[in-house]
Design a protein around this motif. Sequence first.
Motif, mmCIF file in Angstrom:
data_model
loop_
_atom_site.group_PDB
_atom_site.id
_atom_site.type_symbol
_atom_site.label_atom_id
_atom_site.label_comp_id
_atom_site.label_asym_id
_atom_site.label_seq_id
_atom_site.Cartn_x
_atom_site.Cartn_y
_atom_site.Cartn_z
ATOM 1 N N ARG A 30 0.832 -1.212 0.000
ATOM 2 C CA ARG A 30 0.000 0.000 0.000
ATOM 3 C C ARG A 30 0.863 1.256 0.000
ATOM 4 O O ARG A 30 0.472 2.283 -0.567
ATOM 5 C CB ARG A 30 -0.986 -0.022 1.162
ATOM 6 C CG ARG A 30 -0.404 0.030 2.561
ATOM 7 C CD ARG A 30 -1.502 -0.201 3.585
ATOM 8 N NE ARG A 30 -1.031 -0.124 4.966
ATOM 9 C CZ ARG A 30 -1.791 -0.432 6.018
ATOM 10 N NH1 ARG A 30 -3.040 -0.848 5.837
ATOM 11 N NH2 ARG A 30 -1.312 -0.340 7.241
ATOM 12 N N CYS A 31 2.040 1.186 0.612
ATOM 13 C CA CYS A 31 2.967 2.323 0.519
ATOM 14 C C CYS A 31 3.476 2.498 -0.895
ATOM 15 O O CYS A 31 3.711 3.629 -1.342
ATOM 16 C CB CYS A 31 4.133 2.127 1.486
ATOM 17 S SG CYS A 31 3.722 2.448 3.219
ATOM 18 N N LEU A 32 3.645 1.398 -1.621
ATOM 19 C CA LEU A 32 4.051 1.493 -3.022
ATOM 20 C C LEU A 32 2.999 2.238 -3.833
ATOM 21 O O LEU A 32 3.334 3.075 -4.685
ATOM 22 C CB LEU A 32 4.272 0.097 -3.610
ATOM 23 C CG LEU A 32 4.588 0.032 -5.101
ATOM 24 C CD1 LEU A 32 5.829 0.847 -5.450
ATOM 25 C CD2 LEU A 32 4.755 -1.424 -5.549
ATOM 26 N N ALA A 33 1.725 1.985 -3.563
ATOM 27 C CA ALA A 33 0.654 2.699 -4.267
ATOM 28 C C ALA A 33 0.742 4.194 -4.025
ATOM 29 O O ALA A 33 0.651 5.007 -4.959
ATOM 30 C CB ALA A 33 -0.706 2.171 -3.807
ATOM 31 N N LEU A 34 0.948 4.572 -2.779
ATOM 32 C CA LEU A 34 1.065 5.995 -2.454
ATOM 33 C C LEU A 34 2.338 6.577 -3.063
ATOM 34 O O LEU A 34 2.352 7.717 -3.544
ATOM 35 C CB LEU A 34 1.066 6.172 -0.934
ATOM 36 C CG LEU A 34 0.981 7.599 -0.395
ATOM 37 C CD1 LEU A 34 -0.217 8.354 -0.964
ATOM 38 C CD2 LEU A 34 0.927 7.581 1.132
ATOM 39 N N THR A 35 3.393 5.790 -3.083
ATOM 40 C CA THR A 35 4.650 6.222 -3.704
ATOM 41 C C THR A 35 4.461 6.478 -5.190
ATOM 42 O O THR A 35 4.954 7.479 -5.741
ATOM 43 C CB THR A 35 5.730 5.155 -3.476
ATOM 44 O OG1 THR A 35 6.039 5.085 -2.074
ATOM 45 C CG2 THR A 35 6.994 5.478 -4.250
ATOM 46 N N GLN A 36 3.765 5.571 -5.877
ATOM 47 C CA GLN A 36 3.528 5.761 -7.308
ATOM 48 C C GLN A 36 2.737 7.036 -7.573
ATOM 49 O O GLN A 36 3.005 7.752 -8.549
ATOM 50 C CB GLN A 36 2.796 4.539 -7.872
ATOM 51 C CG GLN A 36 3.659 3.292 -7.938
ATOM 52 C CD GLN A 36 2.861 2.047 -8.272
ATOM 53 O OE1 GLN A 36 1.660 1.962 -8.010
ATOM 54 N NE2 GLN A 36 3.524 1.046 -8.851
ATOM 55 N N GLU A 37 1.775 7.342 -6.704
ATOM 56 C CA GLU A 37 1.020 8.580 -6.850
ATOM 57 C C GLU A 37 1.936 9.790 -6.713
ATOM 58 O O GLU A 37 1.866 10.741 -7.513
ATOM 59 C CB GLU A 37 -0.091 8.639 -5.797
ATOM 60 C CG GLU A 37 -0.879 9.936 -5.771
ATOM 61 C CD GLU A 37 -1.745 10.146 -6.998
ATOM 62 O OE1 GLU A 37 -2.041 11.314 -7.320
ATOM 63 O OE2 GLU A 37 -2.142 9.146 -7.644
ATOM 64 N N MET A 38 2.799 9.777 -5.716
ATOM 65 C CA MET A 38 3.690 10.922 -5.495
ATOM 66 C C MET A 38 4.754 11.027 -6.574
ATOM 67 O O MET A 38 5.089 12.139 -7.009
ATOM 68 C CB MET A 38 4.311 10.811 -4.095
ATOM 69 C CG MET A 38 3.273 10.993 -2.998
ATOM 70 S SD MET A 38 3.927 11.037 -1.308
ATOM 71 C CE MET A 38 4.405 9.322 -1.073
ATOM 72 N N ARG A 39 5.244 9.907 -7.063
ATOM 73 C CA ARG A 39 6.209 9.958 -8.165
ATOM 74 C C ARG A 39 5.538 10.517 -9.413
ATOM 75 O O ARG A 39 6.156 11.244 -10.189
ATOM 76 C CB ARG A 39 6.768 8.555 -8.440
ATOM 77 C CG ARG A 39 7.664 8.025 -7.338
ATOM 78 C CD ARG A 39 8.944 8.816 -7.190
ATOM 79 N NE ARG A 39 9.782 8.682 -8.371
ATOM 80 C CZ ARG A 39 10.426 9.680 -8.971
ATOM 81 N NH1 ARG A 39 10.296 10.926 -8.508
ATOM 82 N NH2 ARG A 39 11.182 9.467 -10.020
ATOM 83 N N GLY A 40 4.247 10.185 -9.608
ATOM 84 C CA GLY A 40 3.512 10.744 -10.738
ATOM 85 C C GLY A 40 3.339 12.244 -10.639
ATOM 86 O O GLY A 40 3.105 12.916 -11.651
ATOM 87 N N ARG A 41 3.463 12.776 -9.426
ATOM 88 C CA ARG A 41 3.392 14.222 -9.219
ATOM 89 C C ARG A 41 4.779 14.871 -9.263
ATOM 90 O O ARG A 41 4.916 16.057 -8.978
ATOM 91 C CB ARG A 41 2.727 14.515 -7.873
ATOM 92 C CG ARG A 41 1.303 13.996 -7.774
ATOM 93 C CD ARG A 41 0.647 14.334 -6.449
ATOM 94 N NE ARG A 41 -0.729 13.815 -6.399
ATOM 95 C CZ ARG A 41 -1.688 14.272 -5.613
ATOM 96 N NH1 ARG A 41 -1.433 15.271 -4.775
ATOM 97 N NH2 ARG A 41 -2.893 13.751 -5.639
ATOM 98 N N GLY A 42 5.792 14.075 -9.621
ATOM 99 C CA GLY A 42 7.138 14.609 -9.736
ATOM 100 C C GLY A 42 7.854 14.786 -8.412
ATOM 101 O O GLY A 42 8.832 15.540 -8.335
ATOM 102 N N VAL A 43 7.408 14.074 -7.379
ATOM 103 C CA VAL A 43 7.961 14.226 -6.037
ATOM 104 C C VAL A 43 9.035 13.171 -5.783
ATOM 105 O O VAL A 43 8.861 12.006 -6.147
ATOM 106 C CB VAL A 43 6.838 14.116 -4.985
ATOM 107 C CG1 VAL A 43 7.403 14.134 -3.569
ATOM 108 C CG2 VAL A 43 5.835 15.251 -5.174
ATOM 109 N N ASP A 44 10.137 13.566 -5.165
ATOM 110 C CA ASP A 44 11.184 12.628 -4.791
ATOM 111 C C ASP A 44 10.743 11.800 -3.586
ATOM 112 O O ASP A 44 10.236 12.339 -2.596
ATOM 113 C CB ASP A 44 12.471 13.376 -4.435
ATOM 114 C CG ASP A 44 13.136 14.012 -5.651
ATOM 115 O OD1 ASP A 44 12.932 13.506 -6.769
ATOM 116 O OD2 ASP A 44 13.852 15.018 -5.474
#
Length: 347
Positions: A30-44
Amino acid sequence: MSLPRHTAAGPAVGVRVDAGGRMGVGHAVRCLALTQEMRGRGVDVTVYGSLDVPWVRNGYERAGVPVESPGKILDATLTHVVIDGYDVPASLGESLRSNGIHVTALVDDAFGAHQIADLYVDQNYGAQPHIGGPAGSTALAGVPYALFRDEILAARSAEAHAADGVPRVLAVFGGTDPFGASDLLVPMLLDTGEPLQLLVLCPDPDRADHLRALPRAAGQEVEVVASVPDIAAAAAASDLAVSAAGSTVWELLTIGTPTAVVCVVDNQEPGYRATTDDGLVLPAGRLPALAAGDAAERSAAVAALRRLLTEPELRTSLRVGGMRLFDGRGRARVADAMGVRKPEGSA
């Protein structure tokens, strides 16, 4: 000794999570899902933890996320941290917050809710917002905040296959099946006596050999594999699934796979009760009772499994209900609540 205050030019997110062994993979997935969302927003994003399950670690690597040891999180330059783990001490969140870092804690009812955080998120069906966080903290709860990986969202969007012939069944009990649920649930599926094409995920070679050798009735086929390239696609191609009552259930419901669940450990009990009582899934029993030889528990579970195998109308109802309940946009809502936006100047 106080820690140095952390600063960063734009959003920089740390994720404290582990995967493997008896803890399984649900937290890291579930953290990977949230990570993918943030990476899609250009966030490190950087993960701080032990990811001992190759396919989970590979998921973070494909997202361009480095994995560091847990101890390094206190020395990193971060604006936000996500903490997901029942054994992570509350002192971590407290230390991070004292240095101006926004802390999000992913919790399951009371499990993990000891953490000191700015935002508490309980993605489970029927969950209530956490009470007792520090002054000014926020709590989100329920299925609008369920976190799903890219693969789950892609499988949800895929055209549903036409169910015909012998039912295709997926049996998955967490990424590692740490409590040996397959040893009990696979024989129960076979004891229904109904034809089926069963795919079992079991990474333990000795257990897998035992499952392959189980006696079966006419029309019953069993394939046991250590892993599949895309579990979401496998679920979407199945007529039904049998799963541990953890976060995998939310994924199956989102995809639209009719499911029976087994309650493997205590922290799954609230979700097990809520989903079975409300008819979102069928009950396949509680693992401790099944392991102890509770005949009534086993008989009721086998009857539920037989219904799922033999009643197409029931499967259709479960499919429609699950997809209606979970819309797949929870990770965006959580990222918004964290205040994680695209860095200025990013595409």
